[in-house]
Write a protein that holds these residues in place. Structure first.
Motif, short mmCIF file in Angstrom:
data_model
loop_
_atom_site.label_atom_id
_atom_site.label_comp_id
_atom_site.label_asym_id
_atom_site.label_seq_id
_atom_site.Cartn_x
_atom_site.Cartn_y
_atom_site.Cartn_z
N UNK A 1 -3.68 4.15 13.63
CA UNK A 1 -3.05 5.14 14.51
C UNK A 1 -4.00 6.31 14.79
N UNK A 2 -4.68 6.77 13.75
CA UNK A 2 -5.62 7.90 13.91
C UNK A 2 -6.70 7.57 14.93
N UNK A 3 -7.26 6.38 14.81
CA UNK A 3 -8.33 5.97 15.73
C UNK A 3 -7.81 5.88 17.17
N UNK B 1 -0.51 24.81 13.83
CA UNK B 1 -0.25 24.45 12.43
C UNK B 1 -0.29 22.92 12.28
N UNK B 2 -0.89 22.46 11.20
CA UNK B 2 -0.97 21.02 10.93
C UNK B 2 -0.13 20.70 9.70
N UNK B 3 0.90 19.88 9.87
CA UNK B 3 1.71 19.42 8.74
C UNK B 3 1.32 18.00 8.34
N UNK B 4 1.21 17.14 9.33
CA UNK B 4 0.91 15.74 9.04
C UNK B 4 -0.59 15.49 9.00
N UNK B 5 -1.03 14.88 7.92
CA UNK B 5 -2.44 14.51 7.78
C UNK B 5 -2.50 13.01 7.54
N UNK B 6 -3.39 12.36 8.27
CA UNK B 6 -3.46 10.91 8.24
C UNK B 6 -3.68 10.38 6.82
N UNK B 7 -2.91 9.37 6.45
CA UNK B 7 -3.17 8.69 5.20
C UNK B 7 -4.39 7.80 5.31
N UNK B 8 -4.91 7.39 4.18
CA UNK B 8 -6.14 6.60 4.18
C UNK B 8 -5.89 5.10 4.30
N UNK B 9 -4.64 4.69 4.43
CA UNK B 9 -4.33 3.27 4.51
C UNK B 9 -4.65 2.71 5.90
N UNK B 10 -4.65 1.41 5.97
CA UNK B 10 -5.05 0.70 7.19
C UNK B 10 -4.17 1.07 8.39
N UNK C 1 0.85 -1.20 0.00
CA UNK C 1 0.00 0.00 0.00
C UNK C 1 0.88 1.24 0.00
N UNK C 2 0.33 2.34 -0.49
CA UNK C 2 1.13 3.55 -0.66
C UNK C 2 0.63 4.69 0.23
N UNK C 3 1.59 5.48 0.72
CA UNK C 3 1.27 6.70 1.47
C UNK C 3 2.45 7.65 1.39
N UNK C 4 2.17 8.89 1.04
CA UNK C 4 3.23 9.91 1.05
C UNK C 4 2.95 10.97 2.11
N UNK C 5 2.19 10.57 3.16
CA UNK C 5 1.78 11.54 4.18
C UNK C 5 2.98 12.15 4.91
N UNK C 6 3.95 11.34 5.30
CA UNK C 6 5.11 11.87 6.01
C UNK C 6 5.98 12.72 5.07
N UNK C 7 6.09 12.28 3.82
CA UNK C 7 6.85 13.03 2.82
C UNK C 7 6.26 14.43 2.63
N UNK C 8 4.94 14.50 2.49
CA UNK C 8 4.28 15.80 2.33
C UNK C 8 4.43 16.65 3.59
N UNK C 9 4.38 15.99 4.75
CA UNK C 9 4.47 16.72 6.01
C UNK C 9 5.83 17.39 6.18
N UNK C 10 6.91 16.66 5.90
CA UNK C 10 8.23 17.26 6.08
C UNK C 10 8.48 18.37 5.07
N UNK C 11 7.96 18.20 3.83
CA UNK C 11 8.12 19.25 2.83
C UNK C 11 7.37 20.52 3.23
N UNK C 12 6.18 20.35 3.83
CA UNK C 12 5.42 21.52 4.30
C UNK C 12 6.15 22.21 5.44
#
Length: 422
Positions: free
Chosen positions: A411-413, A397-406, A329-340
């Motif tokens: 973790x979000x829950x 400020x919010x940088x990290x947004x939860x990915x939609x993967x399992x 499964x794929x997620x770039x949530x952390x990648x987007x967060x550090x770039x932001x």
């Protein structure tokens, strides 16, 4: 010593050039420009052996200007001055058409030397390059030129050129040459869109074919033996290098194991093990990331194994890792967060670190509110306590947004249930 076959049968008209249909089919803009006889400054960009030099020669034959050929790998500033000295003389009364091959090897000063004469029209420049002209050609020259991109020649077009080349060799050598249809296909495929390479293969086949009853027979196997690996196009510092690496990672990101293995094979066949390993590790972190965080040490272990055993065995752990990355499964949530976060920092949004996070245990006399006030998370239920961690300027400020993967949704829950208790 005779010239190579590729030079002996070089096309002399637009109709004889194979491929480049997007540029040279009837009615195309470049064809109309050539037919007008008013040739502008142009840059031909594309891989070697696909007709750039041939087309420049055909264009030169249609103009009244003197043709001067130069190669960026050998020409000097003195050579440029010699061209300039010919202007407005009986030697070049109508100006010069300068064909400059491999312009990327000209430094900025050499390119600037031409600029004045290109601008006033004394010199018409047709430059060719195998590298991206927007990176290697001086901007002022580019702004006065039109860039035409040449493509690798398609197999069907190369096959016709191969067939024609065998026919010409028959006439030159006054003997029959019989090439199996499958041999023509092999040569056309193995050249990788490079017609010059195909012509070299034809010449080798004609030299080494089996003689029977005065006829040279070229078998499919002979063609394979003489063209193996010749389709490989690779330059560790050129466009081809970065194109393959880009396609490699994008195929893994796109979850296509077949394409990813193809590009891995191209990297390994070129012997570029370090680039394959580096891009594989980046993809595991950037494109799979928190959707399957265990993949990072797994891919690292596969890369370590590959580097330890070396080629050719390195292909085995790397293939395992590539397929795993593709199928994960794929997620770039952390990648987007550090770039932001980096983008905010570069925009000047930082500010002092909150007092409770500083590495201080004392206060000056000027501090009216003494004490660090840090709350140790492990002293609270669920090992969490609400307190401010970001500087004031970035509070909430919010940088990290939860990915939609399992994994991330679990973790979000978990944290949603804990943090709402506070």
């Amino acid at each position: 010593m005779s010239a190579p076959l590729a030079d002996r049968i070089r096309p002399r008209s637009l109709d004889e050039i194979v491929g480049q249909h997007h540029l040279l089919d009837p009615g195309k803009p470049l064809v109309r420009i050539i037919e007008s006889g008013q040739i502008p400054n142009m840059v031909f960009y594309g891989p070697s052996g696909i007709g750039k030099t041939t087309l420049a020669s055909i264009i030169a034959a249609r103009t009244s200007r003197k043709l001067v050929r130069m190669n960026g790998t050998t020409a000097s500033t003195a050579d440029i001055r010699n061209v300039v000295n010919q202007l407005d003389t009986l030697e070049a009364p109508n100006g010069v058409l300068l064909y400059l091959d491999e312009i990327q090897y000209f430094n900025k000063k050499q390119q600037q030397t031409l600029l004045e004469f290109i601008e006033n029209g004394s010199i018409t420049l047709i430059a060719s390059t195998t590298e991206n002209p927007y990176f290697y050609v001086y901007g002022a020259i580019l702004s006065r030129s039109t860039v035409f991109e040449f493509k690798p020649v398609q197999k069907e077009d190369v096959r016709e050129a191969v067939k024609r080349a065998f026919g010409i060799l028959e006439q030159e050598q006054h003997r029959g040459i019989k090439a199996e249809p499958a041999a023509l296909d092999v040569i056309a495929s193995a050249c990788g869109g490079d017609v010059r390479k195909a012509m070299n293969a034809v010449e080798l086949c004609a030299l080494s074919g089996e003689e029977r009853d005065g006829v040279c027979h070229v078998s499919e196997q002979l063609a394979r033996d003489l063209t193996q690996r010749s389709a490989m196009k690779y330059d560790r510092v050129g466009d081809e290098h970065y194109d393959i690496l880009s396609a490699f990672q994008k195929s893994m990101r796109g979850s296509d194991p077949d394409a990813a293995l193809h590009y891995l094979a191209r990297l390994l066949e070129a012997g570029d093990l370090p680039s394959a390993c580096r891009r594989l590790m980046v993809c595991a972190c950037e494109d799979v990331g928190l959707a399957y965080p265990q993949i990072i040490p797994i891919v690292k272990a596969a890369v370590d194994t590959a580097l330890q055993v070396g080629l050719p065995e390195a292909r085995i752990p790397l293939a395992d890792a590539v397929v795993l990355v593709c199928c994960s499964p794929k997620s770039n949530s952390a990648y987007c967060a550090i770039d932001a976060a980096i983008a905010d920092l570069r925009a000047g949004k930082s500010g002092p670190i909150p007092r409770q996070l500083q590495n201080k245990h004392y206060d000056g006399e000027d501090n009216p509110r003494k004490g660090q006030f840090y709350q140790y998370a492990h002293n609270f239920p669920h090992h969490w306590v609400r307190q401010q961690y970001l500087p004031d300027i970035l509070k909430d400020t919010v940088y990290y947004r939860w990915g939609e993967n399992k994994t991330e949704q679990a973790f979000r829950k978990y944290w949603a249930e804990i943090k709402k208790e506070e």
